[in-house]
Structure formats: structure tokens, C-alpha cells
Design a protein around this motif. Structure first.
Motif, mmCIF file in Angstrom:
data_model
loop_
_atom_site.group_PDB
_atom_site.id
_atom_site.type_symbol
_atom_site.label_atom_id
_atom_site.label_comp_id
_atom_site.label_asym_id
_atom_site.label_seq_id
_atom_site.Cartn_x
_atom_site.Cartn_y
_atom_site.Cartn_z
ATOM 1 N N LEU A 176 0.810 -1.220 0.000
ATOM 2 C CA LEU A 176 0.000 0.000 0.000
ATOM 3 C C LEU A 176 0.845 1.272 0.000
ATOM 4 N N GLY A 177 2.143 1.147 0.297
ATOM 5 C CA GLY A 177 2.989 2.331 0.438
ATOM 6 C C GLY A 177 2.939 3.287 -0.740
ATOM 7 N N PRO A 178 3.284 2.821 -1.956
ATOM 8 C CA PRO A 178 3.252 3.732 -3.115
ATOM 9 C C PRO A 178 1.854 4.282 -3.404
ATOM 10 N N LEU A 179 0.826 3.477 -3.127
ATOM 11 C CA LEU A 179 -0.541 3.919 -3.389
ATOM 12 C C LEU A 179 -0.926 5.066 -2.453
ATOM 13 N N LEU A 180 -0.580 4.938 -1.164
ATOM 14 C CA LEU A 180 -0.898 6.003 -0.210
ATOM 15 C C LEU A 180 -0.110 7.269 -0.532
ATOM 16 N N ALA A 185 -2.388 15.480 -9.174
ATOM 17 C CA ALA A 185 -1.459 14.351 -9.238
ATOM 18 C C ALA A 185 -2.003 13.111 -8.534
ATOM 19 N N ARG A 186 -3.114 13.241 -7.830
ATOM 20 C CA ARG A 186 -3.686 12.106 -7.109
ATOM 21 C C ARG A 186 -4.500 11.229 -8.063
ATOM 22 N N PRO A 187 -4.537 9.926 -7.793
ATOM 23 C CA PRO A 187 -5.290 9.034 -8.682
ATOM 24 C C PRO A 187 -6.781 9.310 -8.604
ATOM 25 N N GLY A 188 -7.476 9.034 -9.693
ATOM 26 C CA GLY A 188 -8.919 9.201 -9.709
ATOM 27 C C GLY A 188 -9.590 8.123 -8.880
ATOM 28 N N PRO A 189 -10.836 8.343 -8.440
ATOM 29 C CA PRO A 189 -11.495 7.385 -7.551
ATOM 30 C C PRO A 189 -11.677 6.000 -8.160
ATOM 31 N N ARG A 190 -11.931 5.912 -9.469
ATOM 32 C CA ARG A 190 -12.144 4.597 -10.072
ATOM 33 C C ARG A 190 -10.847 3.792 -10.096
ATOM 34 N N VAL A 191 -9.758 4.434 -10.500
ATOM 35 C CA VAL A 191 -8.453 3.760 -10.507
ATOM 36 C C VAL A 191 -8.056 3.378 -9.095
ATOM 37 N N ASP A 239 -10.056 0.322 -7.725
ATOM 38 C CA ASP A 239 -9.552 -0.947 -8.290
ATOM 39 C C ASP A 239 -8.255 -1.365 -7.617
ATOM 40 N N ALA A 240 -7.363 -0.394 -7.377
ATOM 41 C CA ALA A 240 -6.077 -0.703 -6.747
ATOM 42 C C ALA A 240 -6.265 -1.192 -5.315
ATOM 43 N N LEU A 241 -7.157 -0.536 -4.566
ATOM 44 C CA LEU A 241 -7.391 -0.949 -3.176
ATOM 45 C C LEU A 241 -8.023 -2.336 -3.116
ATOM 46 N N ARG A 242 -8.977 -2.615 -3.993
ATOM 47 C CA ARG A 242 -9.607 -3.931 -3.996
ATOM 48 C C ARG A 242 -8.604 -5.013 -4.370
ATOM 49 N N GLN A 243 -7.657 -4.674 -5.233
ATOM 50 C CA GLN A 243 -6.641 -5.651 -5.633
ATOM 51 C C GLN A 243 -5.752 -6.009 -4.444
ATOM 52 N N GLY A 284 -5.334 -9.626 -1.683
ATOM 53 C CA GLY A 284 -4.050 -10.281 -1.463
ATOM 54 C C GLY A 284 -3.024 -10.039 -2.539
ATOM 55 N N GLY A 285 -3.329 -9.197 -3.516
ATOM 56 C CA GLY A 285 -2.398 -8.925 -4.591
ATOM 57 C C GLY A 285 -1.562 -7.685 -4.340
ATOM 58 N N GLN A 286 -0.807 -7.280 -5.339
ATOM 59 C CA GLN A 286 0.011 -6.076 -5.288
ATOM 60 C C GLN A 286 -0.745 -4.925 -5.951
ATOM 61 N N ALA A 287 -0.540 -3.745 -5.439
ATOM 62 C CA ALA A 287 -1.167 -2.583 -6.059
ATOM 63 C C ALA A 287 -0.547 -2.341 -7.424
ATOM 64 N N PRO A 288 -1.352 -2.050 -8.437
ATOM 65 C CA PRO A 288 -0.797 -1.770 -9.763
ATOM 66 C C PRO A 288 -0.007 -0.458 -9.743
ATOM 67 N N ARG A 289 0.915 -0.329 -10.678
ATOM 68 C CA ARG A 289 1.675 0.912 -10.793
ATOM 69 C C ARG A 289 0.746 1.996 -11.353
ATOM 70 N N LEU A 290 0.657 3.107 -10.628
ATOM 71 C CA LEU A 290 -0.227 4.186 -11.032
ATOM 72 C C LEU A 290 0.528 5.211 -11.849
ATOM 73 N N PRO A 291 -0.122 5.811 -12.840
ATOM 74 C CA PRO A 291 0.528 6.889 -13.584
ATOM 75 C C PRO A 291 0.724 8.107 -12.683
ATOM 76 N N VAL A 292 1.913 8.716 -12.760
ATOM 77 C CA VAL A 292 2.217 9.891 -11.948
ATOM 78 C C VAL A 292 2.387 11.078 -12.877
#
Length: 500
Positions: free
Chosen positions: A236-240, A250-256, A259-263, A267-275
Motif C-alpha cells: 500500500l505504500g506507493p498507493l498512499l 497528481a492524485r489518482p482518480g477514484p475509479r483507478v 480498483d487498486a485498493l480492492r486488488q 491479497g495482490g500487489q497494487a498496480p503501478r499508477l501513472p504519476v
């Protein structure tokens, strides 16, 4: 209310807690035979009957906006009762504990559990945002974990409905230090992305057991504006960190983000988000610059300076006091001689003290003219003397935006002879020199086009002061009225400086 019963239906059993906006009771709904929570909204002492009535109306309107939110992740509002000249909100009773209490008792949460909580809160926020409602106080104490497994976002008491003036409209730097988005600390109204920043700071506590920015309230405010975004360990570190980007864009949109939080919750890894840009360098994305940094630094010094007497700290450039934190009689801020000169009388009136939700005030009226003054506060602060330079600057900026929105206002001052509300045209809000560290003003014109009243708002250190001069006489010119308001403001500033 009679014998602990509200509206003849809700029996108040015992208090559950209290906060800045009121007290929460455990109550019994006798009609539907169920337990409920009743929030008693308290109003400041010293308000006039009209001011109290207006505040009650605004509170009911805000409750109506909140009642439209139907979602299992948002505490349900069942009823609103106005009794004893104040509103009472009847809500569903939640059983369990807050996220903050859970972390304090059991320690940091696993990443998947924290992510599930974050996704549930985000879903609730998305529903609120779709209705044009910002929460503005997302924090661990307002995320409730019920015994049945629900994650519920509570306390929409300071929420803001887009396009409407709210109960807290004139006290606008609201929220909890360490969980307020940086753009709101810069005096901007914020938006859905501001709630996402606060959610990121809340999940940081859930994941690590400690806030992202620690220390006193002023230190947390300063760190939010000046320090790089901390990166929590694990998936969760990079996502937070992305959620807590300094710039809202620069913050991710709610839909993206959902999806990342549910992933991660699965038990999975958070996807790489566009910065979009460097989110760890506050200086590259903030607009406040050196002045804002000095103001926050002053606030840090004020907190540690003690509370006996006036605490006067000197800035490095112009010797302006940095804080006044002992209450004083605001009717002493303009002396009798100055009042007499302003009102052109050899028998100046005594100041008439008062107070409302904005702060303590004083008026010096005579038939046909008057001087008024108010020392203001935001809705999260007990009194103006508890303000910091940061919150005062935010309040000042938002007052300027607030008045710029309205071209016509209802103006009344019964003590000088204006008993019925008069439609008055506001002149453009303009900068004012010669008083305070920053100041603006505007005038109100009557139906004849002549200026009836002039206002000056100025900030001095951690105080925001508004001054009004009004006259119904024909002789003074519009410029005379404006200059009289400025002289009154300057007199009050001199009194503040002398008191230090």
C-alpha cells in the motif's frame, strides 16, 4: 424536551461523547422501539434570536443534504428535530469502535485489511461526491468499524454542499491537523481530491499505527505543507503516497484508486499508477511559497511559547507580532475618543458587546450612524485567541472569496435606525493598504447609489478582524465613509499592538 424526552418520541438515556459541534446521546425511539444516536448541535452563547434562528435553518439545510446520502458506508440520518432553539439529529446507532480506537488497541493492520477499509470508505465518499457533498474531516476517528463488519463513514457535521453557504461558511479552515489536504491549508475550498488526501492519511495510520506527520497541531500543519510525502511499507505504500500527493491533480482518480485498493484487499500487489509529476517535492507543486512557510513556522513557535499574557514573537522582517493568545474585551479595541471622532459626537456611546458563531464583537451605535468590530474565528477553534497564523490566513482568504460571491446583500442595523432589511449593492472587493499584514474592503450602496456602509477586513498575526462604519446622513461623501472604516480599523490595530 420534557423529562429527557425529545419531540415526545426520543428518550435521551446517556451521553456517548462530545465534540466541537455538540454532544451525542444514546436514545430510545419509543415509536419504533429501537435504540438510536441523537446528536445535539450546540450554538454559541450570546447570539441574538435572529442569529440563532438563521443558524438553526442552516443546520437543518445541511442535515437535509446529508439525509439524501443512502449507502451502507454512510451513517443513516433518520430525523431532524428543532427543539429548545437548536437542532437535534437522530441517526442510526452504530455498535463497534472507530478505526483510531482499533489501531490504538490492536496496533497496525495488515495491508489487505487496511485496503478493504479504504475501498469501503472510498465507495462512500464517491456517493457523497456525486451529490456535490465534500466530507472535509476524513480521519481515523470518523471511520467506524461495526461489530457486523460494516465500515461506516461518520460525522458529516462539517460537510460542504457545493454552491451553498453552510453553517461553517465563514470559518473555513476546518478539519483535523495531519488529515487536512495541503491545498485547503493554503486557503482553497478543496474538493473530492481533498477528501482522497485525507483518506490516504487515514490509511497511513491504519497501516503503520502512527500518523504520517507527528508532533503538535502546528507542527503537523507545517509538515503537511513542507515535508515530502512519507512512504509506508508494503504494497500500500506507493498507493498512499500517490493519494497524498501535494497537488490535487497528481492524485489518482477514484475509479483507478478503488480498483487498486480492492486488488490489495484480495491479497495482490497494487498496480503501478501513472504519476503526473513529482509528488514528493512540496516546493514544486505548491503556490504558497516563502510567505506561507513563514506563517506555518510562526504557528509552530506560538504553540510552544506558553499561554500566559500576550505571546509576541517577532518576524525577521517587519516586527509584526506573531500571536495574540489571551482573550481580551473587544470593546476596548476602539477607544471613546476615536469613537467620538468617527461618529462626530462629543458623547460617544459605550460599546455594546456580543458574540455569534463567527466570534466576539462590539458595536458603537447612535441614531443615524455606527461603528462595529468583530474578531473572527474558524469553526474548529474555540475562540479567536486560539487561532494560529496558518488558520487565520486561511480564514482571511476565504472571507475574501466569500464576500466576492455576492453582489447584493440584505443589510440591517436596528440600533442606528435600519430596522428592516435593506437591499444593498456590494461594490467590488478591493485590497486595502495601511492596516494589518493584509487587508481587503468593500462598500454597500443603497437604492440612491450612495454608500451606506464600508467594511475593512484585516489580518494581524493569528487574528482576523472585521470593521464596519455606517451612516445614514447625506453629508459624508462615499470616500468619507470608506476612510472612516479604515480609520476605525487602524485604531483597532494600534490597540492590539499596544496590548502586546
Amino acid at each position: 424536551m420534557s423529562a429527557g424526552r425529545l419531540a415526545g418520541r426520543y428518550s435521551l438515556l446517556r451521553p456517548l461523547g462530545a465534540g466541537g459541534m455538540g454532544k451525542v446521546w444514546l436514545a430510545r425511539d419509543e415509536m419504533l422501539d429501537r435504540d438510536v444516536a441523537v446528536k445535539e448541535l450546540t450554538l454559541p452563547e450570546g447570539m441574538s434570536p435572529k442569529e440563532r434562528a438563521d443558524s438553526v435553518k442552516r443546520a437543518v439545510r445541511e442535515a437535509q443534504a446529508t439525509a439524501r446520502l443512502r449507502h451502507p458506508g454512510i451513517v443513516a440520518l433518520h430525523d431532524v428535530v428543532v427543539e429548545h432553539e437548536r437542532p437535534w439529529l437522530v441517526m442510526e446507532l452504530l455498535r463497534g469502535r472507530t478505526l483510531g480506537e482499533t489501531v490504538r488497541e490492536f496496533g497496525p493492520m495488515p495491508a489487505d485489511y487496511a485496503a478493504r477499509i479504504g475501498a469501503d470508505v472510498l465507495e462512500a465518499l464517491t456517493v457523497a461526491h456525486a451529490q456535490g457533498l465534500q466530507h472535509r474531516d476524513v480521519k481515523p476517528g470518523n471511520v467506524f468499524l461495526t461489530e457486523s463488519g460494516r465500515v461506516v463513514l461518520t460525522d458529516f457535521g462539517i460537510a460542504r454542499q457545493e454552491g451553498q453557504a453552510t453553517l461553517t461558511e465563514q470559518g473555513l479552515m476546518i478539519g483535523s491537523p495531519g488529515f487536512i489536504a495541503p491545498e485547503r491549508l493554503d486557503g482553497q475550498p478543496g474538493g473530492p481530491a481533498s477528501d482522497l488526501w485525507s483518506l490516504g492519511a487515514t490509511l497511513y495510520v491504519a497501516l503503520t499505527g502512527a500518523p504520517a506527520y507527528e508532533g503538535s497541531a502546528a507542527q503537523r500543519l507545517r509538515a503537511t505543507l513542507t515535508q515530502p510525502v512519507p512512504v509506508a511499507p508494503g504494497p500500500l505504500g506507493p498507493l498512499l503516497a500517490a493519494m497524498m500527493a501535494q497537488q490535487p491533480g497528481a492524485r489518482p482518480g477514484p475509479r483507478v484508486l478503488a480498483d487498486a485498493l480492492r486488488q490489495v484487499a484480495a491479497g495482490g500487489q497494487a498496480p503501478r499508477l501513472p504519476v503526473n509529476q513529482d509528488v514528493t517535492a512540496p516546493g514544486k507543486v505548491r503556490r504558497g511559497g516563502r510567505a506561507a512557510l513563514w506563517i506555518v513556522a510562526a504557528a509552530v513557535l506560538v504553540v510552544g511559547a506558553g499561554t500566559t499574557g500576550f505571546v509576541i514573537l517577532t518576524s525577521q522582517d517587519d516586527g509584526v507580532p506573531a500571536a495574540f493568545n489571551v482573550p481580551m474585551d473587544v470593546c476596548t479595541l476602539i477607544g471613546p475618543q476615536e469613537v467620538g471622532r468617527l461618529l462626530r459626537t462629543q458623547s460617544p456611546p459605550k460599546g455594546q458587546p456580543g458574540a455569534d458563531e463567527v466570534g466576539p464583537k462590539c458595536g458603537w451605535p447612535i441614531p443615524g450612524s455606527g461603528v462595529g468590530l468583530q474578531v473572527q474565528k474558524d469553526s474548529d477553534t474555540v475562540d479567536p485567541w486560539s487561532m494560529t497564523a496558518v488558520s487565520a490566513r486561511a480564514l482571511f482568504q476565504n472571507q475574501q472569496r466569500y464576500w466576492a460571491k455576492y453582489d447584493e446583500v440584505d443589510w440591517t442595523w436596528p440600533e442606528i435606525g435600519v430596522k428592516d432589511a435593506t437591499k444593498a449593492k456590494r461594490t467590488p472587493v478591493h485590497q486595502v493598504g495601511g492596516v494589518g499584514q493584509e487587508a481587503f474592503g468593500f462598500e454597500l450602496k443603497g437604492t440612491t447609489g450612495r454608500v451606506l456602509s464600508a467594511y475593512v477586513y484585516y489580518r494581524l498575526a493569528n487574528l482576523v478582524v472585521s470593521v464596519e462604519y455606517a451612516t445614514l446622513a447625506d453629508k459624508p461623501t462615499d470616500e468619507d465613509v470608506k476612510q472612516s472604516a479604515l480609520r476605525a480599523a487602524q485604531a483597532s490595530e494600534r490597540a492590539l499592538r499596544d496590548a502586546g
